[in-house]
Design an enzyme around this catalytic site. Structure first.
Site, short mmCIF file in Angstrom:
data_model
loop_
_atom_site.label_atom_id
_atom_site.label_comp_id
_atom_site.label_asym_id
_atom_site.label_seq_id
_atom_site.Cartn_x
_atom_site.Cartn_y
_atom_site.Cartn_z
N LEU A 44 0.90 -1.06 -0.03
CA LEU A 44 0.04 0.18 0.56
C LEU A 44 0.91 1.49 -0.24
O LEU A 44 2.05 1.50 0.64
CB LEU A 44 -0.74 0.62 0.75
CG LEU A 44 -2.13 1.11 1.19
CD1 LEU A 44 -3.49 0.46 2.07
CD2 LEU A 44 -1.14 1.93 1.96
N ASN A 46 0.95 5.41 0.19
CA ASN A 46 -0.01 7.01 0.31
C ASN A 46 0.28 8.07 0.37
O ASN A 46 0.79 7.71 -0.46
CB ASN A 46 -0.84 6.37 1.86
CG ASN A 46 -0.84 5.91 3.18
OD1 ASN A 46 0.75 5.60 3.19
ND2 ASN A 46 -0.19 7.75 4.29
N ASP A 47 0.53 8.75 1.21
CA ASP A 47 1.36 10.15 0.88
C ASP A 47 2.86 10.01 0.15
O ASP A 47 3.58 9.51 0.70
CB ASP A 47 0.81 10.75 2.33
CG ASP A 47 0.37 10.78 3.35
OD1 ASP A 47 -0.23 9.94 3.43
OD2 ASP A 47 0.62 10.95 4.86
N GLN A 63 4.83 7.01 1.56
CA GLN A 63 4.59 6.19 2.70
C GLN A 63 4.46 4.53 2.13
O GLN A 63 3.32 4.82 1.10
CB GLN A 63 3.41 6.43 3.38
CG GLN A 63 3.40 7.67 4.41
CD GLN A 63 4.01 7.18 5.33
OE1 GLN A 63 3.45 6.84 6.49
NE2 GLN A 63 5.41 7.44 5.22
N ARG A 167 2.88 15.46 14.13
CA ARG A 167 3.62 14.46 12.84
C ARG A 167 3.16 14.92 11.65
O ARG A 167 2.89 16.12 11.75
CB ARG A 167 2.56 12.73 12.71
CG ARG A 167 1.07 13.26 12.29
CD ARG A 167 0.57 11.80 12.10
NE ARG A 167 -0.71 11.75 11.31
CZ ARG A 167 -1.51 10.94 12.88
NH1 ARG A 167 -0.91 11.11 13.69
NH2 ARG A 167 -2.60 11.12 11.99
N ASP A 168 4.17 15.09 10.80
CA ASP A 168 4.55 15.36 9.14
C ASP A 168 5.07 16.43 9.22
O ASP A 168 4.03 17.76 8.54
CB ASP A 168 2.68 15.81 8.67
CG ASP A 168 2.07 14.27 8.98
OD1 ASP A 168 2.61 13.00 8.61
OD2 ASP A 168 0.53 14.26 8.40
#
Ligand code: FRU
Length: 488
Positions: A44, A46-47, A63, A167-168
């Site tokens: 998978l 993601n970002d 990700q 986060r991030d």
């Protein structure tokens, strides 16, 4: 497949040759694989993370959970490009090693200093009671792609008054040193961003919360970004938990921005109304970078959290959007596909005519991977285009002059996705003419409206032989001009 915690929180290093072979075989037989989008080899995605121009190339990470189509132990997967169109896979760049990142290398950003690429990410840790500990961390990559990770986090834990949803990190440089914003949730369960400052990218000092005009706007602001274009500052966020409001915020989570003025002394962003970044079904957690020629480019995740996709059974999920160039005009953000994409254009065809209360099938405009420009001028009623048409299937895009809307309808686009959030998206629209620039890949469509004033980005999962295109004008006359290129 039932995913236990043990299965979900595994490091990529533990993959066996047999597991990898099985994953690859599953992916290979998937009918949903994309042709010109960044997608995971298996597992998978993601970002987008760490998007930076470095060493003469575009560095981009995403990700990645390797073992299947679920959210589990996240790693950073690396891709590189010299032209923003052709991307080369470089495999896993950052994987969990230390206790403070035992449950994943979460999202973050990149910045170049002294010929090195500094990659800031969130270390995600859970204890045996599943309490979360979030820290902001650093890894440094050199031009040979060798990575050195700092053993200790730069910032351990969130400040008082905020939850573990912290986060991030996004880092940028100003004349007065480096700044970082981190997505956060206040203890009263509202979202915000926190501001840090550093002289050397290593020692960071908490400045406080960055004040905005939106005190109560979702419960957590993920993946913040901050940049300046054309003299305007832009604060981009992915707030979780917005309620639908008119045509806006109909997905499980949504992304958007404020355009205005950042005052670092006052720690305040004086901003516009929140502008939703995408009107489609599958768009989240975008990230931007500046190119040497001054352009600001955005790439988003063409997917959403907490959402099952038809490719899950094939052991992979999600892709990134095509890169978009950003501009601000009169306080509004515009997004255009990057000009480099034109190199994919092959076999141009054109067509134009006027329709009166009819639907016309355009055989020569059929296909699964193409760019199509469709300009429509209508008198009244509805006029539009149907894409990926096949037995019982169609993806419809139209102008509704009565209701003053642009409408994107994936009700019959194939295997359904997240239908509890609806199958139609609309934006307000008062003109009689519209230009759609459509990027169609095997299982996605990105529609840029009128030079990027709005975009519908969506995954669609039609049958393999649903490749037809038709145009229609209901209740009146409409003229059409179409131009299409195959993308191989
Ligand atoms: C957004 C997000 C980020 C986090 C990452 C984990 O989609 O939840 O906030 O860092 O995904 O994969």
């Amino acid at each position: 497949m039932l995913w236990t915690k043990e299965m979900r929180y595994r490091n990529y290093r533990t993959i066996t040759a047999l597991e990898e072979k099985t994953l690859l075989e599953n992916v290979e037989s998937s009918i949903w694989r994309q042709h010109f989008h960044i997608q995971p080899p298996y597992g998978l995605l993601n970002d987008p993370n760490g998007f930076t121009f470095y060493n003469g190339k575009y560095y981009l990470f995403y990700q990645w959970f390797p073992f299947g189509a679920v959210h589990g132990m996240k790693h950073w997967y690396q891709v590189e490009s010299e032209d923003l169109v052709n991307w080369v896979d470089h495999g896993v760049a950052i994987s969990p090693e230390y206790d403070h990142e035992s449950h994943g290398i979460f999202s973050g950003s990149g910045i170049v200093k002294d010929d090195l690429l500094y990659l800031f990410y969130t270390g995600n840790k859970r204890d045996e009671n599943w309490n979360r500990y979030a820290s902001q961390c650093l890894a440094v990559m050199n031009a040979g792609n060798e990575l050195t990770k700092l053993e200790k986090p730069l910032i351990t834990g969130q400040p008082n008054g905020y939850t573990d949803n912290f986060r991030d990190p996004k880092v940028w440089q100003t004349e007065d040193g480096y700044y970082m914003i981190v997505g956060a949730e206040r203890e009263n369960h509202t979202g915000c961003v926190l501001l840090y400052r550093s002289d050397d990218l290593l020692k960071w000092e908490f400045q406080g919360e960055l004040q905005t005009d939106r005190q109560q706007f979702g419960y957590m602001w993920e993946c913040p970004d901050m940049f300046r274009i054309g003299g305007e500052d832009v604060l981009l966020i992915s707030p979780q938990g917005l309620e639908p409001d008119g045509d806006h915020y109909h997905n499980v989570h949504n992304s958007g921005c404020f355009v205005g003025k950042l005052d670092l002394q006052e720690r305040r962003f004086h901003g516009s109304e929140f502008q939703e970044l995408d009107a489609g079904f599958d768009f989240y957690a975008p990230q931007t970078t500046a190119l040497p020629d001054g352009r600001r480019i955005l790439i988003g995740w063409m997917g959403l959290p907490d959402t099952a996709y038809p490719s899950d059974g094939d052991m992979w999920a999600n892709c990134l959007t095509i890169p978009r160039e950003l501009q601000v005009k009169d306080g509004k953000l515009y997004q255009h596909p990057v000009k480099e994409l034109a190199q994919k254009r092959k076999n141009m065809i054109e067509w134009q005519d006027t329709l009166t209360q009819q639907e016309v099938v355009l055989d020569q405009f059929s296909g699964k991977t193409f760019e199509l420009i469709c300009d429509i001028t209508a008198e009244k009623g509805t006029a539009g285009i149907k894409l990926r048409v096949g037995e019982g299937e169609e993806t419809v895009l139209y102008l509704d002059l009565e209701k003053e809307k642009l409408v994107f309808d994936r009700t019959k686009s194939g295997v359904p996705v997240a239908t509890e959030y609806g199958t139609i998206r609309r934006t307000a629209y008062r003109e009689k003419s519209v230009s759609f620039r459509i990027f169609m890949d095997t299982s996605s469509v990105e529609i840029f409206v009128n030079k990027g004033e709005s975009i519908f980005t969506s995954r669609i999962f039609p049958k393999q032989d649903s490749i037809g295109t038709s145009i229609f004008a209901n209740d009146g006359k409409a003229s059409f001009i179409l131009k299409k290129w195959d993308y191989e």
